[in-house]
Structure formats: structure tokens, C-alpha cells
Design a protein around this motif. Structure first.
Motif, PDB file in Angstrom:
ATOM      1  N   PRO A 166       0.781  -1.242   0.000  1.00  0.00           N
ATOM      2  CA  PRO A 166       0.000   0.000   0.000  1.00  0.00           C
ATOM      3  C   PRO A 166       0.813   1.292   0.000  1.00  0.00           C
ATOM      4  O   PRO A 166       0.310   2.318  -0.436  1.00  0.00           O
ATOM      5  CB  PRO A 166      -0.826  -0.101   1.291  1.00  0.00           C
ATOM      6  N   LEU A 167       2.043   1.276   0.467  1.00  0.00           N
ATOM      7  CA  LEU A 167       2.842   2.503   0.511  1.00  0.00           C
ATOM      8  C   LEU A 167       3.909   2.557  -0.574  1.00  0.00           C
ATOM      9  O   LEU A 167       4.829   3.377  -0.494  1.00  0.00           O
ATOM     10  CB  LEU A 167       3.492   2.660   1.888  1.00  0.00           C
ATOM     11  N   ALA A 168       3.777   1.724  -1.584  1.00  0.00           N
ATOM     12  CA  ALA A 168       4.817   1.649  -2.624  1.00  0.00           C
ATOM     13  C   ALA A 168       5.095   3.011  -3.246  1.00  0.00           C
ATOM     14  O   ALA A 168       6.252   3.424  -3.353  1.00  0.00           O
ATOM     15  CB  ALA A 168       4.422   0.643  -3.703  1.00  0.00           C
ATOM     16  N   GLY A 169       4.072   3.713  -3.649  1.00  0.00           N
ATOM     17  CA  GLY A 169       4.265   5.010  -4.296  1.00  0.00           C
ATOM     18  C   GLY A 169       4.848   6.046  -3.362  1.00  0.00           C
ATOM     19  O   GLY A 169       5.756   6.795  -3.722  1.00  0.00           O
ATOM     20  N   PHE A 170       4.338   6.093  -2.125  1.00  0.00           N
ATOM     21  CA  PHE A 170       4.826   7.058  -1.141  1.00  0.00           C
ATOM     22  C   PHE A 170       6.302   6.825  -0.827  1.00  0.00           C
ATOM     23  O   PHE A 170       7.096   7.768  -0.828  1.00  0.00           O
ATOM     24  CB  PHE A 170       3.994   6.972   0.143  1.00  0.00           C
ATOM     25  N   VAL A 171       6.663   5.582  -0.557  1.00  0.00           N
ATOM     26  CA  VAL A 171       8.055   5.278  -0.205  1.00  0.00           C
ATOM     27  C   VAL A 171       8.967   5.561  -1.388  1.00  0.00           C
ATOM     28  O   VAL A 171      10.025   6.184  -1.231  1.00  0.00           O
ATOM     29  CB  VAL A 171       8.211   3.828   0.289  1.00  0.00           C
ATOM     30  N   THR A 172       8.581   5.132  -2.568  1.00  0.00           N
ATOM     31  CA  THR A 172       9.416   5.356  -3.754  1.00  0.00           C
ATOM     32  C   THR A 172       9.633   6.848  -3.993  1.00  0.00           C
ATOM     33  O   THR A 172      10.752   7.282  -4.263  1.00  0.00           O
ATOM     34  CB  THR A 172       8.778   4.702  -4.992  1.00  0.00           C
TER      35      THR A 172
END
Length: 178
Positions: free
Chosen positions: A142-148
Motif C-alpha cells: 500500500p505505501l509503494a508510491g509514497f516510499v518510492t
């Protein structure tokens, strides 16, 4: 201090290159990986050359050294094109979050009764290790975009907070003794 400086330079330059790819001397990803290779080599050089034998042979530092070498090898293998294409998306910053998460847990939990690390520092290391591994796990979903999108800032905070806390605690202790 050396680990703190490595974090400032590594995450800072990585962020700078990502925000201004024209500043990356040999391509964006290559420049970031090269930055970390140089910094990791520098840490290993300082550790082997300028630290006391008790520090150099400390199991925690040996684990950190091994983890850093593995993450660097994964980065280099990705650049060399020797990793399966399905793993390339996870070959650059993911290993470094794993290194920090495992490394901080080991630092905080190893030889619990040793007075070399105070309990407050152990708590900060363990908490940072858990947060880092949790963030790594969440970055696979779920946080792939935020972390990237924020990896260089997150990586910098995750590296610098526990080391900075340790350095500050040592400075306070030294100042009290004088």
C-alpha cells in the motif's frame, strides 16, 4: 560520526541527483550506486584502518559490514544486468532498507547486558529497525508510491536519527565527565 557523515552525504547526494538528474556525473542510477559504493568503501577503510581492534572485531560491526557488502553487490548486479528483470524494481533502495532494519535490530538487541550501548540507545535502534522493516514491507504494497517518491528523505531520516541520537548521547556523556 563517520556513519552519520556517510548518511548525510549518501542520502543527500542521492536526493540531489534524483531532483536534478543533470548533476549526476555518470547517469542517475549509476551515480547514486557509485556514491554508495564510494561511501561504503570509505566506511570499511576507516573501520579497518583507524578503529581500535575491539571495534574492528565487534560482531555488530562485522554484521553491518556484511550487510553493506551484500546490498552493494545487489546494486552492482542490477546495474550489470545480471539480475532477473522481475527483481530490478527491488534491487536499488530495497536492499538498503533491509540493511538498516536488520542492522539496527542487531545493534539494539545484541549482547543486551553490555554497557557499551545504553538502554535508551538500544530502544532507539530497535524502534528504528522495526519502523524501517515495517516501511520496507509496506513499500511492497500500500505505501509503494509514497516510499518510492520519498525514499531518499526517508532513508536519510532512518539512518540519521538513531546514529545522531547515539552521537548526541555520547557527546552529553563526555561533557558531563569533564
Amino acid at each position: 560520526m563517520v556513519g552519520f557523515l556517510e548518511g548525510v552525504l549518501g542520502w543527500g547526494l542521492s536526493w540531489l541527483f534524483s531532483q536534478n538528474p543533470g548533476l549526476a556525473p555518470v547517469g542517475l542510477i549509476q551515480s547514486i550506486v557509485l556514491t554508495w559504493i564510494v561511501l561504503t568503501g570509505g566506511i570499511l577503510f576507516v573501520g579497518v584502518t583507524y578503529t581500535a581492534p575491539t571495534v574492528r572485531r565487534n560482531r555488530v560491526w562485522l554484521i553491518w559490514g556484511g550487510l553493506n557488502v551484500v546490498a552493494t553487490a545487489v546494486n552492482v548486479a542490477a546495474l550489470a544486468g545480471t539480475l532477473p528483470s522481475g527483481l530490478l524494481a527491488y534491487a536499488y533502495w530495497h536492499p538498503w532498507l533491509a540493511v538498516m532494519g536488520v542492522g539496527y535490530l542487531v545493534t539494539g538487541l545484541y549482547n543486551w547486558r553490555s554497557p557499551q550501548i545504553r538502554y535508551q540507545e538500544r530502544f532507539v535502534y530497535v524502534a528504528t529497525g522495526l519502523v524501517t522493516l515495517g516501511l520496507l514491507a509496506a513499500s511492497l504494497g500500500p505505501l509503494a508510491g509514497f516510499v518510492t517518491a520519498n525514499i531518499f528523505v526517508l532513508g536519510g531520516v532512518l539512518q540519521l536519527v538513531p546514529i545522531g541520537h547515539d552521537v548526541l548521547a555520547d557527546a552529553v556523556l563526555i561533557a558531563r565527565r569533564q
